[in-house]
Design a protein around this motif. Structure first.
Motif, short mmCIF file in Angstrom:
data_model
loop_
_atom_site.label_atom_id
_atom_site.label_comp_id
_atom_site.label_asym_id
_atom_site.label_seq_id
_atom_site.Cartn_x
_atom_site.Cartn_y
_atom_site.Cartn_z
N UNK A 112 -22.26 5.82 -15.01
CA UNK A 112 -21.09 5.71 -14.13
C UNK A 112 -20.35 7.04 -14.09
N UNK A 113 -21.01 8.06 -13.58
CA UNK A 113 -20.40 9.40 -13.50
C UNK A 113 -20.66 9.99 -12.13
N UNK A 114 -19.83 10.96 -11.78
CA UNK A 114 -19.98 11.72 -10.53
C UNK A 114 -19.71 13.19 -10.82
N UNK A 115 -20.16 14.02 -9.90
CA UNK A 115 -19.86 15.46 -9.99
C UNK A 115 -18.79 15.78 -8.96
N UNK A 116 -17.71 16.33 -9.45
CA UNK A 116 -16.61 16.73 -8.55
C UNK A 116 -16.70 18.23 -8.33
N UNK A 117 -16.86 18.60 -7.07
CA UNK A 117 -16.91 20.02 -6.72
C UNK A 117 -15.60 20.40 -6.06
N UNK A 118 -14.98 21.48 -6.59
CA UNK A 118 -13.70 21.96 -6.04
C UNK A 118 -13.86 23.41 -5.58
N UNK A 119 -13.47 23.67 -4.33
CA UNK A 119 -13.40 25.04 -3.82
C UNK A 119 -11.94 25.46 -3.89
N UNK A 120 -11.66 26.56 -4.58
CA UNK A 120 -10.28 26.98 -4.87
C UNK A 120 -10.02 28.32 -4.21
N UNK A 121 -8.98 28.38 -3.41
CA UNK A 121 -8.58 29.63 -2.76
C UNK A 121 -7.24 30.08 -3.28
N UNK A 155 -21.74 21.95 -1.31
CA UNK A 155 -20.86 23.12 -1.35
C UNK A 155 -20.29 23.39 0.04
N UNK A 156 -21.12 23.23 1.08
CA UNK A 156 -20.62 23.46 2.45
C UNK A 156 -19.49 22.49 2.78
N UNK A 157 -19.67 21.24 2.40
CA UNK A 157 -18.64 20.25 2.71
C UNK A 157 -17.37 20.49 1.90
N UNK A 158 -17.55 21.02 0.69
CA UNK A 158 -16.37 21.38 -0.10
C UNK A 158 -15.62 22.52 0.57
N UNK A 159 -16.37 23.50 1.09
CA UNK A 159 -15.75 24.63 1.79
C UNK A 159 -15.08 24.16 3.08
N UNK A 160 -15.71 23.22 3.77
CA UNK A 160 -15.10 22.67 4.99
C UNK A 160 -13.76 22.01 4.66
N UNK A 161 -13.71 21.30 3.53
CA UNK A 161 -12.45 20.68 3.11
C UNK A 161 -11.39 21.73 2.82
#
Length: 772
Positions: free
Chosen positions: A375-384, A486-492
């Motif tokens: 029951x785990x997920x990977x959270x990807x964060x793009x930080x500017x 990663x692309x979707x994280x960047x889009x966010x």
């Protein structure tokens, strides 16, 4: 490589070739020397034999002369001759002939009649008489004479009592005994010829082919032709001008036998030396190439990344061992550098976190190894990092670099146990992957992360308060592919920037819209490349309110796909500006518009055309050169060109833009400020700019007849512009009431749907004719 010769073979061939060359040279010199020496010896033998022959004939001549004198001086002989006492004469001739062993003793009278002869075999015919007459022409000298088929050495002396009463002829026959004696004395063969006919020879060949025998050659020696005899001809000419040849001949066969033995021995020794050299060269080459093979294997291992080699080379020269040792040291240094380079290739050089490529590769591996049962997920964060440029501008790039390092360290430390990886994608953009449990609040984790990230950051005794934007996306909930994730994280993150929010999660459908925009850009690029008519220009007339004429048009680009789909200019121009494709798009527009103007001029239509340009265009290094090149190519008057640029684009890089606009204005090109009124500049600011025209945005014109505020703004703008010497254009005129108001306000030019929609060139010409 298949045609290459191995080093071992090359060394062997080199050694053998050098030896063959040396041996061949020595053999050639030896043979040449032997032949030269042999020829010299032959020449000496022939010269010596020639001297012996001449001396021998001279000795015979002296003997004949002495005998003749004794004979002609004998009183009794003279008395017998005078009385023609043949018995006494014959007796005296026989005695003298026996005494000197003469072959011929003849006495003739003054009329050449034979009185007596010691040789009864001779026929004293007219030929003999003629020969006798010829001999008498040279008294006291011996001559060679052919008598009765035999060769004689003759001498003639007169018998004086006291006057000449007869002639005595004495001679030796050059017979077989004579030439054999000469051969004994000279040690070479001798032959006498007359008119190429053999008279006598020491050789046993007396047939007609005797002459050819001396010219025979041997072709069996190394494919060369060599003669069997060395000949020398000695000529003797008598008073009758008859030439007799004494040919001295040396048989070369014995010499050739010795020479052949020498050559055979030399060749045998040479072949033996060549064989020994080939073996020695092969052995040396083997000793040389074996270590090289080891070095080759070592290099191959190095190429495959195998740098550890504990064994040492035991064979080879000192130099080769040094090379091997150097290879080992080189391999270790390459390994160290490779480790360093590999690390640098995978990490950001400043912050020491993963670069984009490594981040994606590592993320792919983690996603592949992810256990979906857990029951785990990977959270990807793009930080500017927001407004980071201010830090570089105010504190310097060195402080900026230290700040970025500190930010990277803080990102890694906030969720240290949960953090899987951190990467830096661009100057101020980082990416973080953390592992979260399904029972954990996703929003709380991101909020807590941002809260700790925002805490004051100490950099060189300075405390900095930084602001951030974060875009997020979850695996496997929102994506199953690393690049897509990663692309979707960047889009966010981009959505957070446009929406001016701090935290933004990816929403379904946004990636598809992003990919659609990318696809649209690619289609735009192809449309420009092929120029098949998808892209085309339309022109919207501008009405001069002072004289009611159409003197100007604005050029506008349109795009209709092959399937008939119309693409909004605002959409694809905006995408072109974001992607950098706007430069080529504007160049396409300039080329198309100026080419159209050239066609109009050929039809005596002189219209000023406005072309829209962006901040990227005017800032590009080649923009001015390009527009001047096209003006020259199509021979267009620069005064017929107006460049429209928005006030927002002017303020993007004001100093550079103003400088280049001035440069363009100096050539006669007019400068117009587009969309005036919706930006941040004022008329006071505009007066400092090199502009000729102000274009009031349609937001103030569309409802001009209904809005008093718009009327006041437009009227004041027109009045102030005129006071600054700037012409005014109003765009968006869609009814007659607005047109009349603008005319009353002294606006210079207007454009809008009330006058005409943007239309193609052919339709424009028709419209102009109708309008006029």
């Amino acid at each position: 490589m298949a045609n290459k010769t191995s080093l071992r073979r090359q060394i062997t061939l080199l050694g053998v070739s050098l030896v063959i060359l040396t041996v061949a040279s020595l053999l050639a010199v030896s043979i040449w020397k032997s032949i030269s020496s042999h020829s010299q010896q032959i020449d000496q033998r022939i010269t010596s034999a020639e001297n012996v022959l001449i001396e021998y004939l001279q000795a015979k001549e002296e003997l004949l002369l002495t005998a003749s004198k004794v004979l002609t001086a004998d009183f009794g002989f003279k008395q017998a001759v005078a009385t023609r006492d043949k018995g006494t004469i014959a007796s005296v001739l026989d005695n003298h002939s026996s005494r000197i062993n003469a072959s011929l003793m003849v006495l003739s009278d003054l009329n050449d009649n034979i009185i007596s002869s010691s040789n009864n075999q001779l026929t004293f015919d007219s030929v003999f008489t003629e020969s006798l007459i010829n001999v008498k022409q040279n008294l006291n000298k011996t001559q060679l004479m052919l008598l009765g088929g035999n060769l004689y050495q003759l001498i003639v002396l007169p018998v004086d009592a006291p006057r000449t009463i007869a002639y005595s002829i004495i001679g030796f026959q050059i017979d077989q005994a004579f030439v054999n004696e000469l051969k004994r004395l000279m040690a070479i063969e001798v032959s006498f010829f007359y008119n190429d006919g053999l008279i006598i020879s020491t050789l046993p060949y007396t047939d007609t082919s005797h002459t050819e025998h001396f010219r025979k050659t041997d072709n069996s020696w190394l494919l060369f032709e060599r003669k069997l005899y060395e000949n020398k001809a000695i000529a003797f000419t008598n008073t009758h001008h008859q030439t007799y040849i004494a040919q001295l001949s040396v048989d070369l066969t014995p010499s050739y036998i010795e020479l052949d033995k020498l050559v055979a021995i030399t060749l045998f020794i040479s072949l033996l030396i060549i064989a020994i050299t080939a073996f020695a060269s092969s052995l040396i080459a083997k000793n040389l190439t074996k270590p090289l093979h080891q070095l080759t294997r070592l290099s191959r291992d190095f190429a495959q990344g195998k740098y550890e080699h504990s064994g040492m080379m035991t064979e080879g020269s000192v130099e080769v061992l040094k090379v091997y040792t150097s290879f080992i040291k080189m391999g270790r240094k390459i390994e160290q550098r490779e480790i360093k380079i590999n690390y640098q290739a995978k990490h950001d050089s400043l912050t020491d976190v993963y670069n984009r490529a490594t981040f994606l590769e590592t993320l792919t591996q983690h996603m592949a190894a992810h256990d979906h049962d857990k029951q785990t997920s990977l959270l990807v964060m793009a930080i500017n990092v927001r407004y980071f440029k201010r830090i570089n501008d105010s504190l310097g790039s060195e402080i900026g670099d230290i700040t970025l390092k500190a930010i990277a360290e803080r990102i890694k430390s906030i969720y240290q146990e949960k953090t899987i990886m951190v990467g830096r994608f661009s100057g101020t953009e980082f990416c973080l992957v953390i592992n979260i449990e399904h029972n954990e609040s996703y929003d709380d984790i991101v909020e807590k992360f941002l809260s700790q990230l925002r805490a004051p950051l100490q950099v060189n005794k300075l405390w900095l308060n930084l602001n951030y934007r974060i875009g997020t996306c979850l695996f496997p909930e929102r994506s199953s592919n690393a690049k897509e994730l990663v692309r979707r994280t960047t889009i966010a993150l981009e959505a957070a920037r446009h929406e001016n929010t701090t935290i933004r999660a990816y929403k379904d459908g946004e990636d598809e819209a992003y990919l659609e925009r990318l696809n649209l850009l690619e289609e735009l690029r192809e449309a420009m490349k092929h120029d098949s008519g998808e892209l085309f220009m339309v022109y919207q007339p501008k009405l001069n309110l002072d004289n009611g004429k159409i003197e100007k048009v604005e050029s506008l680009i349109r795009w209709i796909k092959p399937d008939g789909q119309f693409v909004s200019p605002e959409l694809f121009i905006h995408l072109a500006e974001q992607s950098g494709l706007i430069i080529k798009l504007t160049q396409w527009v300039i080329d198309t518009v100026l080419k159209q103007q050239q066609e109009w001029l050929t039809e005596n239509i002189r219209l000023k055309v406005a072309i829209n340009i962006s901040a990227q265009d005017i800032a590009h290094a080649d923009f001015i050169d390009y527009i001047f090149e096209k003006i020259s190519q199509y021979k267009i008057d620069p005064k017929l060109i107006t460049l429209e640029i928005t006030e927002r684009d002017i303020m993007t890089n004001e100093d550079l833009v103003v400088s280049r606009l001035k440069q363009l204005k100096q050539t006669g090109i007019q400068i117009s400020v587009d969309d005036y009124g919706i930006g941040q500049s004022s008329l006071g600011k505009l007066k400092q700019l090199p502009i000729d025209e102000l274009k009031i945005d349609k937001a103030f014109i569309l409802e001009l007849d209904k809005s008093e505020k718009d009327q006041f703004i437009v009227k004041s703008t027109i009045e102030l512009s005129h006071k600054l010497g700037i012409s005014v254009v109003a765009e968006g005129v869609e009814n007659k009431a607005s047109l009349d108001m603008l005319a009353e306000m002294k606006c210079n030019h207007v454009q809008g749907y009330f006058i005409s929609r943007p239309i193609k060139s052919a339709d424009l010409l028709t419209w102009l004719n109708t309008y006029e």
